[in-house]
Every structure is written in structure tokens, then in C-alpha cells.
Scaffold this motif. Sequence first.
Motif, PDB file in Angstrom:
ATOM      1  N   LEU A   1     -12.456  -7.268  18.544  1.00 45.88           N
ATOM      2  CA  LEU A   1     -11.472  -8.353  17.751  1.00 45.88           C
ATOM      3  C   LEU A   1     -11.089  -9.762  18.388  1.00 45.88           C
ATOM      4  N   VAL A   2     -11.952 -10.436  17.591  1.00 46.30           N
ATOM      5  CA  VAL A   2     -12.186 -11.958  17.946  1.00 46.30           C
ATOM      6  C   VAL A   2     -11.436 -12.322  17.059  1.00 46.30           C
ATOM      7  N   SER A   3     -10.630 -13.208  17.482  1.00 46.05           N
ATOM      8  CA  SER A   3      -8.916 -14.103  17.051  1.00 46.05           C
ATOM      9  C   SER A   3      -9.041 -14.916  17.685  1.00 46.05           C
ATOM     10  N   ALA A   4      -9.404 -16.207  16.779  1.00 47.57           N
ATOM     11  CA  ALA A   4      -9.256 -18.321  17.000  1.00 47.57           C
ATOM     12  C   ALA A   4      -8.848 -18.548  16.574  1.00 47.57           C
ATOM     13  N   LEU A   5      -7.301 -17.953  16.533  1.00 49.75           N
ATOM     14  CA  LEU A   5      -6.669 -18.622  16.674  1.00 49.75           C
ATOM     15  C   LEU A   5      -5.481 -19.264  17.018  1.00 49.75           C
ATOM     16  N   VAL A  18      -0.893  -8.547  17.948  1.00 49.68           N
ATOM     17  CA  VAL A  18      -2.373  -7.704  17.981  1.00 49.68           C
ATOM     18  C   VAL A  18      -2.583  -7.350  18.876  1.00 49.68           C
ATOM     19  N   ALA A  19      -2.667  -8.323  20.190  1.00 50.89           N
ATOM     20  CA  ALA A  19      -3.472  -7.696  21.129  1.00 50.89           C
ATOM     21  C   ALA A  19      -2.949  -6.491  21.498  1.00 50.89           C
ATOM     22  N   GLU A  23      -5.256  -3.036  21.893  1.00 54.32           N
ATOM     23  CA  GLU A  23      -6.023  -1.861  23.107  1.00 54.32           C
ATOM     24  C   GLU A  23      -4.950  -1.027  22.843  1.00 54.32           C
ATOM     25  N   SER A  24      -4.300  -0.477  22.340  1.00 54.12           N
ATOM     26  CA  SER A  24      -3.621   0.830  21.824  1.00 54.12           C
ATOM     27  C   SER A  24      -4.237   1.531  21.157  1.00 54.12           C
ATOM     28  N   ALA A  25      -4.864   1.031  20.256  1.00 55.64           N
ATOM     29  CA  ALA A  25      -5.931   1.727  19.471  1.00 55.64           C
ATOM     30  C   ALA A  25      -7.560   1.743  20.056  1.00 55.64           C
ATOM     31  N   GLY A  26      -7.560   1.709  20.910  1.00 59.87           N
ATOM     32  CA  GLY A  26      -9.071   1.407  21.801  1.00 59.87           C
ATOM     33  C   GLY A  26     -10.272   0.440  21.506  1.00 59.87           C
TER      34      GLY A  26
END
Length: 120
Positions: A1-5, A18-19, A23-26
Motif C-alpha cells: 500500500l502506497v500512501s501519498a498522504l 494503517v502502517a 504489517e500485521s496483515a503481511g
Amino acid sequence: LVSALTPEEVLKAELELVAAACESAGLEYANFPIGNLQVVHPSRAHPALAGWRARLESGGGIAIHCWASVGRRPTLAAGLMVLRMDLEEAWRRLEVARGRQVPDTLEQRAWPAGLLRQFG
């Protein structure tokens, strides 16, 4: 997931976790902040885009988001796509996928072409 926020937008949207959730979801999380209605210098974007392109070429996937996904997100996506197809075709596909005209500004629309001239 790339976040531009930007960090301020992350706080405003209450997305600080979110980060850790990725990580928890792999999932791999990359924060690539760009100010709203802005673009980044191609030399800052190129290393990130090269890494994301390598991920795609090896069969992986990428999700990119910004606040409304009509400015920064399609601009970054077009930066990836322009290396494989005509820029106008990339914009057409992004508009179909988003269901509306993208990106927000003329500067954003021109940005992938500048990236291609510099690094393509």
C-alpha cells in the motif's frame, strides 16, 4: 500500500495505525507524502517508482491512495504506467478506473511526461 498522504492528512483522517495494520496483515506499507494538488521532483519519485515497477514486473501488486484518489494517486499511477504505454492511454485508463476525469491539476497531468523525459 502506497500512501501519498501528508503527515497532517494522516492525523486528520485518523489513519495513524494503517502502517501497523498493513504489517500485521503481511502487507508492505510505503508512505510517499505529496502535498495536495502538488507534484514531487522527478528525482525524488524515480527511486520509489523504480521499486514499485519492479514489484509489478515480478507479479506483485500495488495499491496507491491519497485523500480523494483523483490527484496524487492517479499522478503516481500514471508515472508507473507511462513506462509501458502512451501517456494519454494511461490517463484514459485511470479515468475509466476512477469513474471521473483525473488528475486535479494541469501540473499533475504533465508530471509523468517530465518523468519519462528525465528517466525514460
